[in-house]
Scaffold this motif. Structure first.
Motif, PDB file in Angstrom:
ATOM      1  N   GLU A 129       0.831  -1.206   0.000  1.00 11.89           N
ATOM      2  CA  GLU A 129       0.000   0.000   0.000  1.00 11.89           C
ATOM      3  C   GLU A 129       0.864   1.254   0.000  1.00 11.89           C
ATOM      4  OE1 GLU A 129      -0.342  -2.617   2.023  1.00 11.89           O
ATOM      5  OE2 GLU A 129      -2.070  -3.470   0.966  1.00 11.89           O
ATOM      6  N   GLU A 130       2.001   1.209   0.712  1.00 11.99           N
ATOM      7  CA  GLU A 130       2.892   2.376   0.743  1.00 11.99           C
ATOM      8  C   GLU A 130       3.548   2.588  -0.616  1.00 11.99           C
ATOM      9  OE1 GLU A 130       6.845   4.033   3.131  1.00 11.99           O
ATOM     10  OE2 GLU A 130       5.660   2.392   3.972  1.00 11.99           O
ATOM     11  N   VAL A 131       3.985   1.499  -1.249  1.00 13.92           N
ATOM     12  CA  VAL A 131       4.599   1.606  -2.575  1.00 13.92           C
ATOM     13  C   VAL A 131       3.593   2.167  -3.568  1.00 13.92           C
ATOM     14  CG1 VAL A 131       5.629   0.336  -4.502  1.00 13.92           C
ATOM     15  CG2 VAL A 131       6.196  -0.301  -2.135  1.00 13.92           C
ATOM     16  N   ARG A 132       2.424   1.585  -3.582  1.00  9.41           N
ATOM     17  CA  ARG A 132       1.410   2.048  -4.538  1.00  9.41           C
ATOM     18  C   ARG A 132       1.014   3.497  -4.263  1.00  9.41           C
ATOM     19  NH1 ARG A 132      -4.279  -0.929  -6.301  1.00  9.41           N
ATOM     20  NH2 ARG A 132      -4.926   0.714  -7.751  1.00  9.41           N
ATOM     21  N   GLY A 133       0.873   3.846  -2.990  1.00 13.54           N
ATOM     22  CA  GLY A 133       0.508   5.212  -2.636  1.00 13.54           C
ATOM     23  C   GLY A 133       1.534   6.224  -3.112  1.00 13.54           C
ATOM     24  N   LEU A 134       2.823   5.887  -2.965  1.00  9.15           N
ATOM     25  CA  LEU A 134       3.880   6.798  -3.400  1.00  9.15           C
ATOM     26  C   LEU A 134       3.956   6.890  -4.925  1.00  9.15           C
ATOM     27  CD1 LEU A 134       6.669   5.959  -0.805  1.00  9.15           C
ATOM     28  CD2 LEU A 134       5.456   8.120  -1.054  1.00  9.15           C
ATOM     29  N   VAL A 135       3.708   5.763  -5.594  1.00  7.23           N
ATOM     30  CA  VAL A 135       3.668   5.779  -7.061  1.00  7.23           C
ATOM     31  C   VAL A 135       2.562   6.725  -7.538  1.00  7.23           C
ATOM     32  CG1 VAL A 135       3.082   4.409  -9.104  1.00  7.23           C
ATOM     33  CG2 VAL A 135       4.699   3.512  -7.418  1.00  7.23           C
ATOM     34  N   GLU A 136       1.375   6.562  -6.965  1.00  8.39           N
ATOM     35  CA  GLU A 136       0.247   7.399  -7.373  1.00  8.39           C
ATOM     36  C   GLU A 136       0.475   8.864  -7.001  1.00  8.39           C
ATOM     37  OE1 GLU A 136      -2.989   5.357  -5.513  1.00  8.39           O
ATOM     38  OE2 GLU A 136      -3.176   3.902  -7.161  1.00  8.39           O
ATOM     39  N   GLN A 137       1.138   9.106  -5.854  1.00 12.73           N
ATOM     40  CA  GLN A 137       1.439  10.475  -5.446  1.00 12.73           C
ATOM     41  C   GLN A 137       2.433  11.124  -6.412  1.00 12.73           C
ATOM     42  OE1 GLN A 137       2.824  10.906  -1.374  1.00 12.73           O
ATOM     43  NE2 GLN A 137       3.943  12.771  -1.889  1.00 12.73           N
ATOM     44  N   ALA A 138       3.478  10.375  -6.781  1.00  7.66           N
ATOM     45  CA  ALA A 138       4.477  10.916  -7.707  1.00  7.66           C
ATOM     46  C   ALA A 138       3.863  11.232  -9.070  1.00  7.66           C
ATOM     47  CB  ALA A 138       5.627   9.924  -7.866  1.00  7.66           C
ATOM     48  N   LEU A 139       2.998  10.336  -9.550  1.00  6.55           N
ATOM     49  CA  LEU A 139       2.328  10.573 -10.824  1.00  6.55           C
ATOM     50  C   LEU A 139       1.426  11.799 -10.732  1.00  6.55           C
ATOM     51  CD1 LEU A 139       1.395   6.894 -11.706  1.00  6.55           C
ATOM     52  CD2 LEU A 139       3.039   8.308 -12.931  1.00  6.55           C
ATOM     53  N   GLY A 140       0.699  11.908  -9.613  1.00  7.21           N
ATOM     54  CA  GLY A 140      -0.193  13.047  -9.427  1.00  7.21           C
ATOM     55  C   GLY A 140       0.556  14.358  -9.418  1.00  7.21           C
ATOM     56  N   GLU A 141       1.693  14.390  -8.709  1.00  9.35           N
ATOM     57  CA  GLU A 141       2.492  15.612  -8.638  1.00  9.35           C
ATOM     58  C   GLU A 141       3.066  15.984  -9.997  1.00  9.35           C
ATOM     59  OE1 GLU A 141       5.346  14.803  -5.624  1.00  9.35           O
ATOM     60  OE2 GLU A 141       3.925  15.049  -3.967  1.00  9.35           O
ATOM     61  N   ALA A 142       3.298  14.982 -10.837  1.00  9.65           N
ATOM     62  CA  ALA A 142       3.832  15.232 -12.182  1.00  9.65           C
ATOM     63  C   ALA A 142       2.731  15.477 -13.207  1.00  9.65           C
ATOM     64  CB  ALA A 142       4.698  14.051 -12.621  1.00  9.65           C
ATOM     65  N   GLY A 143       1.468  15.363 -12.776  1.00 12.20           N
ATOM     66  CA  GLY A 143       0.359  15.573 -13.695  1.00 12.20           C
ATOM     67  C   GLY A 143       0.198  14.459 -14.705  1.00 12.20           C
ATOM     68  N   LEU A 144       0.534  13.219 -14.306  1.00 12.77           N
ATOM     69  CA  LEU A 144       0.490  12.079 -15.211  1.00 12.77           C
ATOM     70  C   LEU A 144      -0.567  11.074 -14.786  1.00 12.77           C
ATOM     71  CD1 LEU A 144       4.355  11.622 -15.537  1.00 12.77           C
ATOM     72  CD2 LEU A 144       2.811  12.561 -17.272  1.00 12.77           C
ATOM     73  N   SER A 145      -1.060  10.297 -15.747  1.00  9.53           N
ATOM     74  CA  SER A 145      -2.124   9.333 -15.498  1.00  9.53           C
ATOM     75  C   SER A 145      -1.563   7.960 -15.160  1.00  9.53           C
ATOM     76  CB  SER A 145      -3.024   9.211 -16.730  1.00  9.53           C
ATOM     77  OG  SER A 145      -3.950   8.150 -16.573  1.00  9.53           O
ATOM     78  N   ALA A 146      -2.087   7.363 -14.099  1.00  5.94           N
ATOM     79  CA  ALA A 146      -1.676   6.002 -13.725  1.00  5.94           C
ATOM     80  C   ALA A 146      -2.067   4.991 -14.790  1.00  5.94           C
ATOM     81  CB  ALA A 146      -2.295   5.613 -12.385  1.00  5.94           C
TER      82      ALA A 146
END
Length: 207
Positions: A129-146
């Motif tokens: 959950e922590e790995v996935r959360g950080l992946v989604e956070q990094a994508l969000g901050e970069a304005g990119l779609s998962a």
């Protein structure tokens, strides 16, 4: 008489069109496919192998009717021939190819090409959950779609780290791994002594 194999429902997403063709070939029968794009030999927007969002029915109808449809390709990705308008032509409908986190507008379809690979470094025992959360956070901050993530990537030493493996599975993407020596040769903005001591490279995620 077994002369026809008719796809009744779920032609694209349900696979009925492909099944009708397969059955027709096996039985020597004529496959009957009535979805509009297939009937005229045009690739359906929901059959391109890419996640698709937005007004699929409306834009498909516009393509079939010969209306002016703009192609806005923000990333280069191979597509089959589509009867779209010339660049600069005013169009009420748009096929947009992007990995950015955008919401489809009215009369717009967004195709999500698998253009992103996310580097992941992790401590031993990290929860998925922590790995996935950080992946989604990094994508969000970069304005990119998962939905455009093609893979997670890490160092060989983490190839069987349960949290990283599970996070890739949850995202529905493969986990790519690389030797520490190869990652160590990649210049990065934030090298660190900790991963160098632990796995032999000053960077995992950035490299």
């Amino acid at each position: 008489a077994g002369r026809f194999a008719v796809a009744l429902t779920g032609g694209h997403a349900g696979g009925a069109n492909a099944l009708a063709r397969e059955i027709g070939e096996l039985l020597g029968a004529q496959p009957v496919v009535t979805t509009a794009t297939d009937a005229v030999g045009m690739a359906g927007l929901d059959t391109l192998g890419l996640p698709v969002e937005g007004d699929v029915a409306g834009v498909s109808r516009a393509l079939l009717d010969g209306e002016s449809v703009a192609l806005a390709a923000e990333v280069v990705w191979p597509l089959p021939p589509l009867p779209v308008a010339a660049p600069g032509t005013a169009a009420a409908y748009t096929v947009r190819v992007t990995d950015r986190a955008v919401i489809p507008g009215e009369g717009e379809v967004v195709l999500r090409p698998p253009t992103l690979v996310v580097g992941v470094g992790a401590s031993r025992g990290v929860p998925a959950e922590e790995v996935r959360g950080l992946v989604e956070q990094a994508l969000g901050e970069a304005g990119l779609s998962a939905r455009s993530v093609a893979a997670l990537a890490t160092v060989d030493a983490k190839a069987d780290e349960p949290g990283v493996v599970a996070a890739a599975e949850q995202l529905g993407v493969p986990l790519l791994t690389y030797p520490a020596q190869r990652l160590a040769a990649v210049p990065v903005p934030h090298p660190s002594r900790a991963p160098l001591d632990a796995v032999g490279t000053p960077s995992v995620a950035e490299a």
